[in-house]
Design an enzyme around this catalytic site. Structure first.
Site, PDB file in Angstrom:
ATOM      1  N   ARG A   5       6.091  -4.380   7.450  1.00 27.00           N
ATOM      2  CA  ARG A   5       5.808  -3.649   8.692  1.00 27.00           C
ATOM      3  C   ARG A   5       5.773  -4.548   9.922  1.00 27.00           C
ATOM      4  O   ARG A   5       6.085  -4.111  11.027  1.00 27.00           O
ATOM      5  CB  ARG A   5       4.487  -2.885   8.571  1.00 27.00           C
ATOM      6  CG  ARG A   5       4.582  -1.673   7.655  1.00 27.00           C
ATOM      7  CD  ARG A   5       3.273  -0.926   7.576  1.00 27.00           C
ATOM      8  NE  ARG A   5       3.334   0.096   6.536  1.00 27.00           N
ATOM      9  CZ  ARG A   5       2.266   0.635   5.952  1.00 27.00           C
ATOM     10  NH1 ARG A   5       1.054   0.239   6.322  1.00 27.00           N
ATOM     11  NH2 ARG A   5       2.392   1.547   5.026  1.00 27.00           N
TER      12      ARG A   5
ATOM     13  N   CYS B  16      -0.547   5.388   6.640  1.00 29.49           N
ATOM     14  CA  CYS B  16      -0.780   6.838   6.599  1.00 29.49           C
ATOM     15  C   CYS B  16      -1.869   7.281   7.569  1.00 29.49           C
ATOM     16  O   CYS B  16      -1.765   8.345   8.184  1.00 29.49           O
ATOM     17  CB  CYS B  16      -1.117   7.275   5.181  1.00 29.49           C
ATOM     18  SG  CYS B  16      -2.465   6.353   4.407  1.00 29.49           S
TER      19      CYS B  16
ATOM     20  N   GLU C 232      -7.634  -1.739   6.166  1.00 26.92           N
ATOM     21  CA  GLU C 232      -7.201  -0.510   6.844  1.00 26.92           C
ATOM     22  C   GLU C 232      -7.468  -0.554   8.339  1.00 26.92           C
ATOM     23  O   GLU C 232      -6.664  -0.050   9.140  1.00 26.92           O
ATOM     24  CB  GLU C 232      -7.909   0.679   6.212  1.00 26.92           C
ATOM     25  CG  GLU C 232      -7.241   2.010   6.474  1.00 26.92           C
ATOM     26  CD  GLU C 232      -5.994   2.236   5.647  1.00 26.92           C
ATOM     27  OE1 GLU C 232      -5.384   3.309   5.806  1.00 26.92           O
ATOM     28  OE2 GLU C 232      -5.618   1.347   4.861  1.00 26.92           O
TER      29      GLU C 232
ATOM     30  N   HIS D 272      -5.967  12.933   5.844  1.00 30.10           N
ATOM     31  CA  HIS D 272      -6.734  11.968   6.636  1.00 30.10           C
ATOM     32  C   HIS D 272      -7.071  12.607   7.986  1.00 30.10           C
ATOM     33  O   HIS D 272      -6.169  13.051   8.712  1.00 30.10           O
ATOM     34  CB  HIS D 272      -5.916  10.695   6.870  1.00 30.10           C
ATOM     35  CG  HIS D 272      -5.735   9.844   5.648  1.00 30.10           C
ATOM     36  ND1 HIS D 272      -6.381  10.079   4.457  1.00 30.10           N
ATOM     37  CD2 HIS D 272      -4.958   8.743   5.439  1.00 30.10           C
ATOM     38  CE1 HIS D 272      -6.026   9.163   3.567  1.00 30.10           C
ATOM     39  NE2 HIS D 272      -5.175   8.341   4.144  1.00 30.10           N
TER      40      HIS D 272
END
Length: 365
Positions: free
Chosen positions: A122, A162, A214, A255
């Site tokens: 990423r 996500c 995260e 989420h």
């Protein structure tokens, strides 16, 4: 203008036995563009049928697609064999980050495009990290990446984390008002950890206020998505300043984000709602199969969106919003929701692949 390939493209799913791999199986069973012709997983699964390799570990409520049940699983660590007869691959493996980077580059160097669900690439500067409705222009770095890899056809494109898809799509239409500070707390489903309640019984009636790595992803990845292409690399945006907390909650999928934001040029509530309601994204012109009929849906009810009720909006590919109001510390606060294994994982990757086909980056070998 709608797009449809002349014939179905052959695809392999790398990491087919994991939760995201399983979701790929359900989404691709009857896809109008793509035909899954190979499955690959770890060496211990190689040589087994897909059902045998799963070993009773099917995690989804949807049944295992019958068409894949007896397909023989290949060894994912042999890219030349796996990629030999496919046009591109989806990658959703569970390995160390450096191993994933090496594996994805090895597949790309077989002249096979890689659409990745993994985080390893990423932040590779010439790898596009794409939400198709938001930053399809980042695909132009693929030509620079090909030169680096020494390929004519192979490349890597990745899907972002996500959790950020519960709020980045809602902030994007408001960039014209120059957001300067964002605080977001995400309440993330257990499927984000690849788990079910049967596998993770301690999550029942429980909340865990930490998800490793995260918060860093949630604070930095939006800046790459909002960044610009310069000299063959993607340079991240310098604003807004984002701080997050990421919390695991006892729900299966979905989420949800509680978001607070300040703008340099404060819009009215009516202007924000108009931007959300009119934003359709930059790839809607192609009529792609996984493109939602409505990208953002705003609920006027005070108790919406709800994870269990609204996560499947637009077949799980839409973004929900609600509770937009002024705040005593920030200018505005609101709630966003996305389905983490559909929009946030396998479904988002399938939509990226559809866009890559429509833009001519993925073609038949």
């Amino acid at each position: 203008m709608s797009f449809k390939p002349e014939k179905k493209l052959k695809v392999a799913v790398i990491g087919a036995t994991g939760m995201v791999g399983q979701r790929f199986m359900t989404l691709l069973a009857d896809h109008p563009y793509f035909e899954v012709t190979k499955l690959a997983a770890s060496p211990r699964s190689a040589g087994k049928t897909y059902v045998e390799a799963l070993g009773g570990r099917w995690k989804l409520t949807d049944p295992t697609p019958a068409k894949f049940a007896d397909m023989i699983v290949c060894d994912a660590s042999e890219p030349n064999k796996v990629a030999q007869d496919v046009d591109f691959v989806f990658c959703a493996v569970d390995m160390k980050k450096e191993e994933i980077k090496a594996l994805e580059e090895a597949y790309a160097k077989t002249e096979t495009p890689v659409v990745s669900n993994n985080s390893a690439n990423r932040w590779t500067p010439d790898v596009p990290m794409v939400i198709p409705e938001i930053n399809p222009e980042h695909l132009e770095v693929i030509e620079h990446q090909r030169r680096r890899l020494g390929t004519k056809r192979g490349f890597i494109a990745v899907k972002p984390n996500c959790s950020i898809q519960s709020y980045v799509p809602l902030l994007t239409p408001l960039l014209c008002y120059k957001p300067v500070r964002v605080l977001a707390t995400t309440y993330q489903a257990i499927s984000g950890a690849g788990k079910t309640f049967n596998e993770w019984p301690e999550m029942r009636d429980n909340v865990i206020p930490y998800i490793g790595g995260e918060e860093e992803k949630s604070e930095q990845e939006p800046l790459k998505i909002w960044g610009s292409v310069n000299g063959g690399c993607i340079e991240k945006a310098q604003a807004p300043l984002i701080t997050t907390q990421c919390i695991r909650v006892p729900v299966t999928d979905g989420h949800l984000a509680a978001v607070f934001v300040d703008f340099e040029n404060k819009p009215s509530k009516e202007q924000i709602l108009e931007k959300w309601n009119s934003f359709e994204g930059k790839c809607a012109k192609y009529g792609l199969p996984f493109s939602p009929e409505r990208f953002i849906t705003y609920f006027e009810e005070d108790n919406r969106p709800q994870t269990g009720v609204d996560r499947m909006i637009c077949h799980g590919m839409g973004i929900s919003a609600g509770r937009l109001r002024e705040d005593s510390l920030f200018q505005y606060k609101f709630v966003g929701l996305s389905h983490n294994t559909l929009r946030g994982a396998a479904g988002g990757a399938v939509l990226i692949a559809e866009l890559l086909c429509a833009e001519g980056y993925i073609t038949s070998k």
